[in-house]
Design a protein around this motif. Structure first.
Motif, PDB file in Angstrom:
ATOM      1  N   ALA A 160       0.837  -1.208   0.000  1.00  0.00           N
ATOM      2  CA  ALA A 160       0.000   0.000   0.000  1.00  0.00           C
ATOM      3  C   ALA A 160       0.872   1.258   0.000  1.00  0.00           C
ATOM      4  O   ALA A 160       0.468   2.306  -0.515  1.00  0.00           O
ATOM      5  N   LEU A 161       2.059   1.164   0.590  1.00  0.00           N
ATOM      6  CA  LEU A 161       2.997   2.292   0.616  1.00  0.00           C
ATOM      7  C   LEU A 161       3.762   2.400  -0.711  1.00  0.00           C
ATOM      8  O   LEU A 161       4.538   3.318  -0.917  1.00  0.00           O
ATOM      9  N   GLN A 162       3.496   1.438  -1.598  1.00  0.00           N
ATOM     10  CA  GLN A 162       4.157   1.344  -2.912  1.00  0.00           C
ATOM     11  C   GLN A 162       5.655   1.102  -2.800  1.00  0.00           C
ATOM     12  O   GLN A 162       6.435   1.529  -3.653  1.00  0.00           O
ATOM     13  N   ALA A 163       6.030   0.383  -1.727  1.00  0.00           N
ATOM     14  CA  ALA A 163       7.438  -0.028  -1.610  1.00  0.00           C
ATOM     15  C   ALA A 163       7.673  -1.232  -2.513  1.00  0.00           C
ATOM     16  O   ALA A 163       6.843  -2.143  -2.578  1.00  0.00           O
ATOM     17  N   GLN A 164       8.783  -1.205  -3.244  1.00  0.00           N
ATOM     18  CA  GLN A 164       9.151  -2.394  -4.017  1.00  0.00           C
ATOM     19  C   GLN A 164       9.950  -3.359  -3.162  1.00  0.00           C
ATOM     20  O   GLN A 164       9.845  -4.563  -3.305  1.00  0.00           O
ATOM     21  N   ALA A 165      10.750  -2.790  -2.279  1.00  0.00           N
ATOM     22  CA  ALA A 165      11.600  -3.622  -1.429  1.00  0.00           C
ATOM     23  C   ALA A 165      11.445  -3.178   0.019  1.00  0.00           C
ATOM     24  O   ALA A 165      11.119  -2.016   0.304  1.00  0.00           O
ATOM     25  N   LEU A 166      11.653  -4.125   0.932  1.00  0.00           N
ATOM     26  CA  LEU A 166      11.532  -3.866   2.363  1.00  0.00           C
ATOM     27  C   LEU A 166      12.764  -4.432   3.059  1.00  0.00           C
ATOM     28  O   LEU A 166      13.134  -5.580   2.827  1.00  0.00           O
ATOM     29  N   ALA A 167      13.417  -3.604   3.868  1.00  0.00           N
ATOM     30  CA  ALA A 167      14.593  -4.068   4.619  1.00  0.00           C
ATOM     31  C   ALA A 167      14.251  -4.054   6.101  1.00  0.00           C
ATOM     32  O   ALA A 167      13.708  -3.064   6.612  1.00  0.00           O
ATOM     33  N   ILE A 168      14.535  -5.156   6.790  1.00  0.00           N
ATOM     34  CA  ILE A 168      14.240  -5.262   8.219  1.00  0.00           C
ATOM     35  C   ILE A 168      15.440  -5.898   8.932  1.00  0.00           C
ATOM     36  O   ILE A 168      16.288  -6.499   8.281  1.00  0.00           O
ATOM     37  N   GLY A 169      15.457  -5.770  10.263  1.00  0.00           N
ATOM     38  CA  GLY A 169      16.547  -6.417  10.975  1.00  0.00           C
ATOM     39  C   GLY A 169      16.552  -6.103  12.450  1.00  0.00           C
ATOM     40  O   GLY A 169      15.712  -5.341  12.939  1.00  0.00           O
ATOM     41  N   HIS A 170      17.513  -6.698  13.150  1.00  0.00           N
ATOM     42  CA  HIS A 170      17.649  -6.426  14.577  1.00  0.00           C
ATOM     43  C   HIS A 170      19.094  -6.607  15.016  1.00  0.00           C
ATOM     44  O   HIS A 170      19.878  -7.276  14.348  1.00  0.00           O
ATOM     45  N   VAL A 171      19.417  -5.972  16.164  1.00  0.00           N
ATOM     46  CA  VAL A 171      20.768  -6.037  16.719  1.00  0.00           C
ATOM     47  C   VAL A 171      20.669  -6.656  18.103  1.00  0.00           C
ATOM     48  O   VAL A 171      19.899  -6.183  18.937  1.00  0.00           O
ATOM     49  N   GLU A 172      21.431  -7.747  18.333  1.00  0.00           N
ATOM     50  CA  GLU A 172      21.442  -8.382  19.657  1.00  0.00           C
ATOM     51  C   GLU A 172      22.836  -8.229  20.269  1.00  0.00           C
ATOM     52  O   GLU A 172      23.831  -8.259  19.556  1.00  0.00           O
ATOM     53  N   THR A 173      22.877  -8.119  21.593  1.00  0.00           N
ATOM     54  CA  THR A 173      24.163  -8.105  22.286  1.00  0.00           C
ATOM     55  C   THR A 173      24.534  -9.526  22.668  1.00  0.00           C
ATOM     56  O   THR A 173      23.735 -10.244  23.293  1.00  0.00           O
ATOM     57  N   LEU A 174      25.721  -9.945  22.259  1.00  0.00           N
ATOM     58  CA  LEU A 174      26.189 -11.293  22.556  1.00  0.00           C
ATOM     59  C   LEU A 174      27.105 -11.262  23.766  1.00  0.00           C
ATOM     60  O   LEU A 174      27.472 -10.196  24.259  1.00  0.00           O
ATOM     61  N   GLN A 175      27.498 -12.446  24.212  1.00  0.00           N
ATOM     62  CA  GLN A 175      28.470 -12.535  25.303  1.00  0.00           C
ATOM     63  C   GLN A 175      29.784 -11.904  24.851  1.00  0.00           C
ATOM     64  O   GLN A 175      30.144 -11.971  23.678  1.00  0.00           O
ATOM     65  N   GLY A 176      30.514 -11.301  25.773  1.00  0.00           N
ATOM     66  CA  GLY A 176      31.783 -10.665  25.440  1.00  0.00           C
ATOM     67  C   GLY A 176      31.581  -9.328  24.753  1.00  0.00           C
ATOM     68  O   GLY A 176      32.460  -8.854  24.056  1.00  0.00           O
ATOM     69  N   ASN A 177      30.372  -8.763  24.922  1.00  0.00           N
ATOM     70  CA  ASN A 177      30.092  -7.417  24.432  1.00  0.00           C
ATOM     71  C   ASN A 177      30.107  -7.308  22.907  1.00  0.00           C
ATOM     72  O   ASN A 177      30.235  -6.238  22.361  1.00  0.00           O
ATOM     73  N   ARG A 178      30.027  -8.434  22.202  1.00  0.00           N
ATOM     74  CA  ARG A 178      29.939  -8.342  20.750  1.00  0.00           C
ATOM     75  C   ARG A 178      28.480  -8.176  20.343  1.00  0.00           C
ATOM     76  O   ARG A 178      27.569  -8.348  21.148  1.00  0.00           O
ATOM     77  N   LEU A 179      28.278  -7.782  19.104  1.00  0.00           N
ATOM     78  CA  LEU A 179      26.922  -7.570  18.601  1.00  0.00           C
ATOM     79  C   LEU A 179      26.642  -8.526  17.447  1.00  0.00           C
ATOM     80  O   LEU A 179      27.529  -8.841  16.660  1.00  0.00           O
ATOM     81  N   LYS A 180      25.371  -8.962  17.353  1.00  0.00           N
ATOM     82  CA  LYS A 180      24.947  -9.731  16.185  1.00  0.00           C
ATOM     83  C   LYS A 180      23.889  -8.916  15.449  1.00  0.00           C
ATOM     84  O   LYS A 180      22.847  -8.578  16.003  1.00  0.00           O
ATOM     85  N   VAL A 181      24.191  -8.566  14.219  1.00  0.00           N
ATOM     86  CA  VAL A 181      23.251  -7.798  13.404  1.00  0.00           C
ATOM     87  C   VAL A 181      22.644  -8.748  12.374  1.00  0.00           C
ATOM     88  O   VAL A 181      23.366  -9.387  11.607  1.00  0.00           O
ATOM     89  N   THR A 182      21.320  -8.859  12.406  1.00  0.00           N
ATOM     90  CA  THR A 182      20.623  -9.707  11.443  1.00  0.00           C
ATOM     91  C   THR A 182      19.834  -8.812  10.498  1.00  0.00           C
ATOM     92  O   THR A 182      19.183  -7.863  10.942  1.00  0.00           O
ATOM     93  N   PHE A 183      19.908  -9.131   9.221  1.00  0.00           N
ATOM     94  CA  PHE A 183      19.250  -8.261   8.240  1.00  0.00           C
ATOM     95  C   PHE A 183      18.609  -9.102   7.130  1.00  0.00           C
ATOM     96  O   PHE A 183      19.144 -10.143   6.734  1.00  0.00           O
ATOM     97  N   ARG A 184      17.427  -8.667   6.673  1.00  0.00           N
ATOM     98  CA  ARG A 184      16.775  -9.322   5.532  1.00  0.00           C
ATOM     99  C   ARG A 184      16.292  -8.274   4.551  1.00  0.00           C
ATOM    100  O   ARG A 184      15.838  -7.198   4.942  1.00  0.00           O
ATOM    101  N   LEU A 185      16.402  -8.590   3.267  1.00  0.00           N
ATOM    102  CA  LEU A 185      15.828  -7.750   2.217  1.00  0.00           C
ATOM    103  C   LEU A 185      14.721  -8.543   1.545  1.00  0.00           C
ATOM    104  O   LEU A 185      14.939  -9.680   1.128  1.00  0.00           O
ATOM    105  N   LEU A 186      13.522  -7.951   1.475  1.00  0.00           N
ATOM    106  CA  LEU A 186      12.344  -8.673   0.968  1.00  0.00           C
ATOM    107  C   LEU A 186      11.779  -7.994  -0.269  1.00  0.00           C
ATOM    108  O   LEU A 186      11.810  -6.756  -0.384  1.00  0.00           O
TER     109      LEU A 186
END
Lengths: 430, 181
Positions: free
Chosen positions: A97-123
């Motif tokens: 409805a927004l007339q988007a052709q592509a959609l990008a989503i994701g999240h950032v989690e904090t892992l042990q040892g203060n590292r980060l995990k970034v997950t991303f998807r393009l739809l």
């Protein structure tokens, strides 16, 4: 159509890979985008789930990158009820409805040892399918770089070209009579001072691996060429011969540089090994030969010469020999840079009192004026060849600008701290 | 008060060096005090006169500093993208040639400059051509290379906010600097 995108830098965002360089205090860059591609891809990037992190929102960085390219229309997502962070949460109808052709989503989690995990998807909103999905396990200081990498992945998937948002640029700033050679992210963030001096610094050139900068400094009251490591900060004198030493340009394999010396008499082009040994004269003229630039295959060196009575661009074999004239339009063509695919030559063309960025197709000789500014200098191709970064002047102050190789997209970057000039676009960060 | 005077004299000399117009309007300063005669030298030197030098200096002004002497003219101006020494500047260059021939121990640095338009690297090369062009005129009069050094600052010393040709023209020049001044 004019979009104004104002970015204020976080001054303390220290780049870990450049730990020995000093974070710069003059860190506010404004990027103004004028024009854009005829067809822009509408994309929605939903704010990533990031917890209470103090760091910049990944989606903001991605949106800014995609907008700046001129090839995307980044849609406003706040009015949409659906705010997914994972594939299962997506309600495609709302994005259609927004007339988007592509959609990008994701999240950032904090892992042990203060590292980060970034997950991303393009739809793909139309086909309701996943185009890309990727995870990054990173140190906290790499979040901004990771956002640029995600923008690069999106850019490459949807345009078919390599993205350069994760690359870096260098330039020289002049503040209160002091010159500083700086490197920054391609979006102007994280400026770091490589070297500073009370005397001019000009002509920075990135080594092909992005690890070193060659530049010309007048700190010894004459132009001398240095090569400095960006990792260790250590530098060597590459060339300090009698007279001027200037205009360094790396060979594509990084083993040699073409340089300009007035050692014998007038400015002539030489090659020298990256450790300062093996000097060899390449051009022999009684006129000015300067501004060497290698072709990406390493076979040719393009350069500026006034052997015809006014400055024009020529090329000669990297092994030496006769030169062939390349530019013919107008009486002043200088500062050549060859596109990464070897097909285009960017340079500065003077017409009347205006100095503008021009590009010439090397196969046909067809020249096109690209910029609409008037005091342009130092064009430098992005590593994917789409944009050309250059220096220009606004209100008596040096500023940086960029124009796409087809002339459609124009950007202005201005460091509010002072004069900026002598830009060079580095290679992609691995 | 002396310092103030020295400052204004220095300023006048600098302004004179940047302009191709005659300098006859400069205030006469040479017989005011020993310090003013040495105005172009470092101020501390002029403030520490001890020997009989002071009494001599009022009568024998350094010709290189005397605003009435052609040797006080130090700039040769060039056309856009050109490095030919125009005939109107030959008397200035020839006067310096004569001085150098008469003073074999004297050394000059010729510094080439350009206006700030166009390529910095091309302008660096062009500034070098301008300094070399002046050197060649000196050579024609018999001045040896060992008395001359040529350098270029390209457009690095140019005005950055020129609005007209008069301003740009001021930057397209080669300057003569004597050693130790």
């Amino acid at each position: 159509m004019i979009k104004l995108l104002k970015i204020v830098s976080t001054l303390l965002a220290a780049c870990l890979t450049l730990g020995l360089l000093s974070p710069s205090a003059q860190a506010e860059l404004t990027i103004e985008i004028v024009g854009g591609a005829a067809q822009q891809i509408p994309i929605a990037v939903v704010p990533f789930a990031q917890g209470t992190s103090q760091q910049a929102q990944v989606a903001d960085i991605i949106n800014a990158d995609l907008r700046r390219s001129g090839l995307f229309r980044a849609l406003e997502t706040r009015g949409v009820a659906n705010q997914p962070h994972d594939a299962a949460e997506v309600r495609f109808a709302e994005w259609a409805a927004l007339q988007a052709q592509a959609l990008a989503i994701g999240h950032v989690e904090t892992l042990q040892g203060n590292r980060l995990k970034v997950t991303f998807r393009l739809l793909d909103v139309v086909k309701q399918s996943q185009l890309l999905g990727q995870e990054f396990n990173i140190a906290p200081g790499q979040l901004r770089l990771t956002a640029h990498r995600i923008a690069d992945l999106i850019y490459q998937k949807l345009t078919g070209e390599i993205g350069v948002f994760a690359s870096r640029i260098s330039y020289v700033s002049k503040i209160k009579g002091r010159y500083a050679l700086q490197v920054a992210d391609a979006d102007g963030f994280n400026p770091q001072t490589v070297v500073s001096s009370g005397e001019p610094i000009i002509s920075p050139a990135w080594s092909p691996d992005g690890g070193q900068l060659a530049y010309v400094s007048f700190e010894k009251k004459k132009p001398v060429i240095y090569v400095q490591s960006l990792i260790s900060g250590r530098r060597i004198v590459l060339a300090n011969f009698k007279g001027n030493n200037s205009a360094p340009s790396w060979s594509p394999d990084g083993r040699k540089l073409a340089i300009v010396l007035t050692y014998a008499a007038n400015s002539q082009i030489y090659t020298i090994n990256a450790d300062g040994t093996g000097l060899k004269q390449l051009t022999y003229s009684s006129t000015i030969d300067t501004e060497p630039a290698w072709s990406p295959d390493g076979k040719w060196i393009y350069f500026t010469s006034d052997r015809s009575g006014n400055p024009q661009i020529y090329r000669t074999s990297a092994l030496g020999g006769d030169a062939q004239r390349v530019t013919f339009s107008g009486s002043y063509n200088v500062s050549p840079d060859v596109s990464p695919d070897g097909k285009l030559l960017a340079f500065i063309n003077r017409e009347g009192g205006s100095f503008r960025v021009a590009a010439q197709e090397l196969s046909s000789g067809q020249m096109q004026i690209l910029s609409d500014t008037a005091q342009d200098e130092s064009p430098s191709f992005a590593p994917n060849g789409r944009m050309i970064l250059y220096a220009t002047s606004k209100g008596g102050k040096g500023t940086l600008a960029a124009v796409s190789a087809d002339g459609r997209v124009k950007q202005r970057l201005s460091d509010t701290g002072g004069d900026v000039r002598e830009p060079a676009w580095g290679s992609l960060v691995n | 008060m002396n310092k103030h005077l020295i400052g204004s004299v220095l300023l006048s000399l600098l302004l004179g060096a940047c302009s191709s117009s005659p300098i006859k309007d400069l205030p006469k300063v040479e017989d005011k005090s020993p310090a003013s005669a040495n105005a172009g030298v470092a101020p501390e030197a002029s403030g520490a006169q001890t020997s009989g030098q002071a009494s001599d200096s009022s009568s024998s002004v350094n010709p290189l500093k005397d605003p009435n002497n052609i040797l006080s003219k130090r700039s040769v101006y060039f056309d856009f993208d050109k490095y030919e020494v125009k005939s109107e500047y030959r008397p200035v260059v020839d006067a310096h040639a004569k001085y150098l021939l008469e003073h074999p121990a004297a050394k000059v640095t010729l510094q080439g400059n350009c206006d700030d338009r166009g390529s910095r690297e091309y302008n660096l090369a062009l500034g070098q051509r301008r300094s070399v062009a002046v050197k060649k005129v000196l050579n024609l009069s018999g001045v040896q290379d060992k008395q001359i050094e040529t350098v270029s600052y390209g457009e690095e010393k140019a005005h950055t906010n020129c609005a007209d040709e008069t301003c740009f023209a001021q930057d397209r020049r080669a300057d003569v600097f004597y050693e130790n001044e």
